[in-house]
Write a protein that holds these residues in place. Structure first.
Motif, PDB file in Angstrom:
ATOM      1  N   GLY A 185      45.893  42.467 -24.640  1.00  0.00           N
ATOM      2  CA  GLY A 185      46.838  42.505 -25.941  1.00  0.00           C
ATOM      3  C   GLY A 185      48.161  43.045 -25.359  1.00  0.00           C
ATOM      4  O   GLY A 185      49.139  42.686 -25.892  1.00  0.00           O
ATOM      5  N   ALA A 186      48.110  44.271 -24.546  1.00  0.00           N
ATOM      6  CA  ALA A 186      49.442  44.623 -24.457  1.00  0.00           C
ATOM      7  C   ALA A 186      50.333  43.804 -23.536  1.00  0.00           C
ATOM      8  O   ALA A 186      51.600  43.623 -23.580  1.00  0.00           O
ATOM      9  CB  ALA A 186      49.124  45.905 -23.290  1.00  0.00           C
ATOM     10  N   LEU A 187      49.593  43.119 -22.374  1.00  0.00           N
ATOM     11  CA  LEU A 187      50.355  41.953 -21.620  1.00  0.00           C
ATOM     12  C   LEU A 187      50.870  41.197 -22.555  1.00  0.00           C
ATOM     13  O   LEU A 187      51.998  40.719 -22.564  1.00  0.00           O
ATOM     14  CB  LEU A 187      49.390  41.263 -20.708  1.00  0.00           C
ATOM     15  N   LEU A 188      50.259  40.702 -23.681  1.00  0.00           N
ATOM     16  CA  LEU A 188      50.472  39.353 -24.319  1.00  0.00           C
ATOM     17  C   LEU A 188      51.844  40.073 -25.359  1.00  0.00           C
ATOM     18  O   LEU A 188      52.927  39.425 -25.527  1.00  0.00           O
ATOM     19  CB  LEU A 188      49.599  38.962 -25.496  1.00  0.00           C
ATOM     20  N   ARG A 189      51.758  41.378 -25.845  1.00  0.00           N
ATOM     21  CA  ARG A 189      52.731  41.842 -26.631  1.00  0.00           C
ATOM     22  C   ARG A 189      54.103  42.016 -25.789  1.00  0.00           C
ATOM     23  O   ARG A 189      55.315  41.974 -26.160  1.00  0.00           O
ATOM     24  CB  ARG A 189      52.248  43.147 -27.272  1.00  0.00           C
ATOM     25  N   ALA A 190      53.653  42.387 -24.476  1.00  0.00           N
ATOM     26  CA  ALA A 190      54.903  42.751 -23.632  1.00  0.00           C
ATOM     27  C   ALA A 190      55.596  41.359 -23.292  1.00  0.00           C
ATOM     28  O   ALA A 190      56.954  41.445 -23.495  1.00  0.00           O
ATOM     29  CB  ALA A 190      54.386  43.221 -22.435  1.00  0.00           C
ATOM     30  N   ILE A 191      54.944  40.390 -23.244  1.00  0.00           N
ATOM     31  CA  ILE A 191      55.509  38.954 -22.942  1.00  0.00           C
ATOM     32  C   ILE A 191      56.271  38.530 -24.267  1.00  0.00           C
ATOM     33  O   ILE A 191      57.587  38.212 -24.173  1.00  0.00           O
ATOM     34  CB  ILE A 191      54.374  38.019 -22.558  1.00  0.00           C
ATOM     35  N   GLN A 192      55.770  38.849 -25.371  1.00  0.00           N
ATOM     36  CA  GLN A 192      56.484  38.483 -26.502  1.00  0.00           C
ATOM     37  C   GLN A 192      57.828  39.373 -26.825  1.00  0.00           C
ATOM     38  O   GLN A 192      58.645  38.784 -27.023  1.00  0.00           O
ATOM     39  CB  GLN A 192      55.427  38.563 -27.773  1.00  0.00           C
ATOM     40  N   HIS A 193      57.649  40.617 -26.449  1.00  0.00           N
ATOM     41  CA  HIS A 193      58.777  41.512 -26.493  1.00  0.00           C
ATOM     42  C   HIS A 193      59.965  41.190 -25.611  1.00  0.00           C
ATOM     43  O   HIS A 193      61.028  40.893 -25.920  1.00  0.00           O
ATOM     44  CB  HIS A 193      58.137  42.993 -26.323  1.00  0.00           C
ATOM     45  N   TRP A 194      59.548  40.763 -24.226  1.00  0.00           N
ATOM     46  CA  TRP A 194      60.457  40.425 -23.502  1.00  0.00           C
ATOM     47  C   TRP A 194      61.310  39.079 -23.622  1.00  0.00           C
ATOM     48  O   TRP A 194      62.494  38.904 -23.314  1.00  0.00           O
ATOM     49  CB  TRP A 194      59.938  40.453 -21.981  1.00  0.00           C
ATOM     50  N   ARG A 195      60.428  38.154 -24.320  1.00  0.00           N
ATOM     51  CA  ARG A 195      60.824  36.654 -24.522  1.00  0.00           C
ATOM     52  C   ARG A 195      61.944  37.030 -25.698  1.00  0.00           C
ATOM     53  O   ARG A 195      62.757  36.241 -25.645  1.00  0.00           O
ATOM     54  CB  ARG A 195      59.876  35.924 -24.876  1.00  0.00           C
ATOM     55  N   LYS A 196      61.483  37.641 -26.475  1.00  0.00           N
ATOM     56  CA  LYS A 196      62.497  37.907 -27.717  1.00  0.00           C
ATOM     57  C   LYS A 196      63.799  38.642 -27.307  1.00  0.00           C
ATOM     58  O   LYS A 196      65.050  38.160 -27.824  1.00  0.00           O
ATOM     59  CB  LYS A 196      61.616  38.693 -28.934  1.00  0.00           C
ATOM     60  N   ARG A 197      63.685  39.460 -26.434  1.00  0.00           N
ATOM     61  CA  ARG A 197      64.756  40.310 -25.979  1.00  0.00           C
ATOM     62  C   ARG A 197      65.721  39.292 -25.110  1.00  0.00           C
ATOM     63  O   ARG A 197      66.911  39.386 -25.180  1.00  0.00           O
ATOM     64  CB  ARG A 197      64.469  41.560 -25.079  1.00  0.00           C
ATOM     65  N   TRP A 198      65.022  38.551 -24.403  1.00  0.00           N
ATOM     66  CA  TRP A 198      65.865  37.571 -23.383  1.00  0.00           C
ATOM     67  C   TRP A 198      66.583  36.585 -24.370  1.00  0.00           C
ATOM     68  O   TRP A 198      67.701  36.232 -23.866  1.00  0.00           O
ATOM     69  CB  TRP A 198      64.832  36.638 -22.590  1.00  0.00           C
ATOM     70  N   ARG A 199      65.874  35.898 -25.320  1.00  0.00           N
ATOM     71  CA  ARG A 199      66.537  35.069 -26.307  1.00  0.00           C
ATOM     72  C   ARG A 199      67.710  35.672 -26.842  1.00  0.00           C
ATOM     73  O   ARG A 199      68.660  34.952 -27.040  1.00  0.00           O
ATOM     74  CB  ARG A 199      65.283  34.620 -27.351  1.00  0.00           C
ATOM     75  N   GLY A 200      67.407  37.086 -27.440  1.00  0.00           N
ATOM     76  CA  GLY A 200      68.651  37.661 -28.120  1.00  0.00           C
ATOM     77  C   GLY A 200      69.687  37.972 -27.081  1.00  0.00           C
ATOM     78  O   GLY A 200      70.864  37.557 -27.515  1.00  0.00           O
ATOM     79  N   GLU A 201      69.530  38.055 -25.973  1.00  0.00           N
ATOM     80  CA  GLU A 201      70.526  38.495 -24.857  1.00  0.00           C
ATOM     81  C   GLU A 201      71.302  37.014 -24.505  1.00  0.00           C
ATOM     82  O   GLU A 201      72.576  36.893 -24.484  1.00  0.00           O
ATOM     83  CB  GLU A 201      70.074  38.936 -23.741  1.00  0.00           C
ATOM     84  N   HIS A 202      70.438  35.879 -24.651  1.00  0.00           N
ATOM     85  CA  HIS A 202      70.862  34.603 -24.172  1.00  0.00           C
ATOM     86  C   HIS A 202      71.992  34.214 -25.383  1.00  0.00           C
ATOM     87  O   HIS A 202      72.792  33.363 -25.146  1.00  0.00           O
ATOM     88  CB  HIS A 202      69.689  33.472 -24.011  1.00  0.00           C
ATOM     89  N   GLU A 203      71.556  34.454 -26.726  1.00  0.00           N
ATOM     90  CA  GLU A 203      72.072  33.952 -27.723  1.00  0.00           C
ATOM     91  C   GLU A 203      73.502  34.721 -27.931  1.00  0.00           C
ATOM     92  O   GLU A 203      74.484  34.179 -28.275  1.00  0.00           O
ATOM     93  CB  GLU A 203      71.329  33.907 -29.083  1.00  0.00           C
ATOM     94  N   ALA A 204      73.384  35.944 -27.581  1.00  0.00           N
ATOM     95  CA  ALA A 204      74.587  36.790 -27.737  1.00  0.00           C
ATOM     96  C   ALA A 204      75.843  36.404 -26.598  1.00  0.00           C
ATOM     97  O   ALA A 204      77.013  36.517 -26.829  1.00  0.00           O
ATOM     98  CB  ALA A 204      74.310  38.259 -27.330  1.00  0.00           C
ATOM     99  N   SER A 205      74.995  35.864 -25.488  1.00  0.00           N
ATOM    100  CA  SER A 205      76.051  35.382 -24.391  1.00  0.00           C
ATOM    101  C   SER A 205      76.689  33.968 -24.793  1.00  0.00           C
ATOM    102  O   SER A 205      77.614  33.512 -24.052  1.00  0.00           O
ATOM    103  CB  SER A 205      75.555  35.299 -23.126  1.00  0.00           C
TER     104      SER A 205
END
Length: 205
Positions: A185-205
């Motif tokens: 569960g920790a691994l899945l949540r970490a992947i979701q967290h990092w994907r969401k963060r990467w998308r936010g940084e990508h959209e901001a750029s």
């Protein structure tokens, strides 16, 4: 923002050590109870988990009292859901036991508090989503969920390792399974967290 974050950090510091102590007591000391013949010592060991539970409750109460009105309302709804669900299950179990359909002994009472906590977490998660807030239970503005799950997985794995010679095969296997599930569960949540963060940084750029 500073005050809510400090309140949640304080909660993490108080909750997790107390919860780890409860798990360790239940899995390492409780199996030794049949070997204890001193009445006072046996009474103290039997009630020791209650002390850990009181520390957990204290941490949760301090978190609720330090929250704003919306958060307090969400906590109240979660508690109402938990109380309704657990009392209904207890009533149903009592009727089934009284009718002789199922057999229950006093040890079933040990599961009331953990069930109440799980139901409370689910009720609070539902209420938080209903009010448009974060769905993470008891960790808003606090440590990321995947780190909490990973910590819980490591604590349970440590308890299983330290108590290997005192635990039965069933208990040891259950702990390993729970630890593995929490780690996954920790691994899945970490992947979701990092994907969401990467998308936010990508959209901001």
């Amino acid at each position: 923002m500073g005050k809510p974050r400090s309140i949640h950090r304080r909660y993490q510091r108080e909750f997790w050590p107390a919860m780890a102590a409860y798990v360790a007591i239940m899995l390492l000391l409780w199996p030794l109870l049949p070997q204890v013949h001193n009445a006072l010592l046996k009474l103290a060991m039997a009630l020791l988990p209650v002390a850990a539970v009181l520390l957990v409750v204290r941490a949760m109460v301090r978190l609720v009292l330090g929250s704003d009105e919306l958060e307090q309302r969400i906590h109240l709804i979660g508690l109402a859901v938990a109380a309704t669900a657990v009392s209904t299950l207890s009533l149903a179990g009592g009727f089934l036991a009284a009718a002789g359909i199922i057999k229950l002994d006093g040890t079933i009472l040990i599961w009331v508090w953990p069930t109440l906590v799980v139901m409370y977490a689910g009720g609070r998660r539902w209420a938080s989503r209903r009010y448009g807030g974060a769905a993470d239970v008891l960790c808003d503005n606090g440590v990321a969920v995947h780190w909490q799950l990973l910590f819980a997985a490591l604590v349970i794995a440590a308890v299983a390792g330290l108590g290997r010679h005192q635990l039965g095969d069933h208990q040891f296997g259950m702990l390993c399974g729970v630890s593995g599930a929490l780690g996954s569960g920790a691994l899945l949540r970490a992947i979701q967290h990092w994907r969401k963060r990467w998308r936010g940084e990508h959209e901001a750029s």
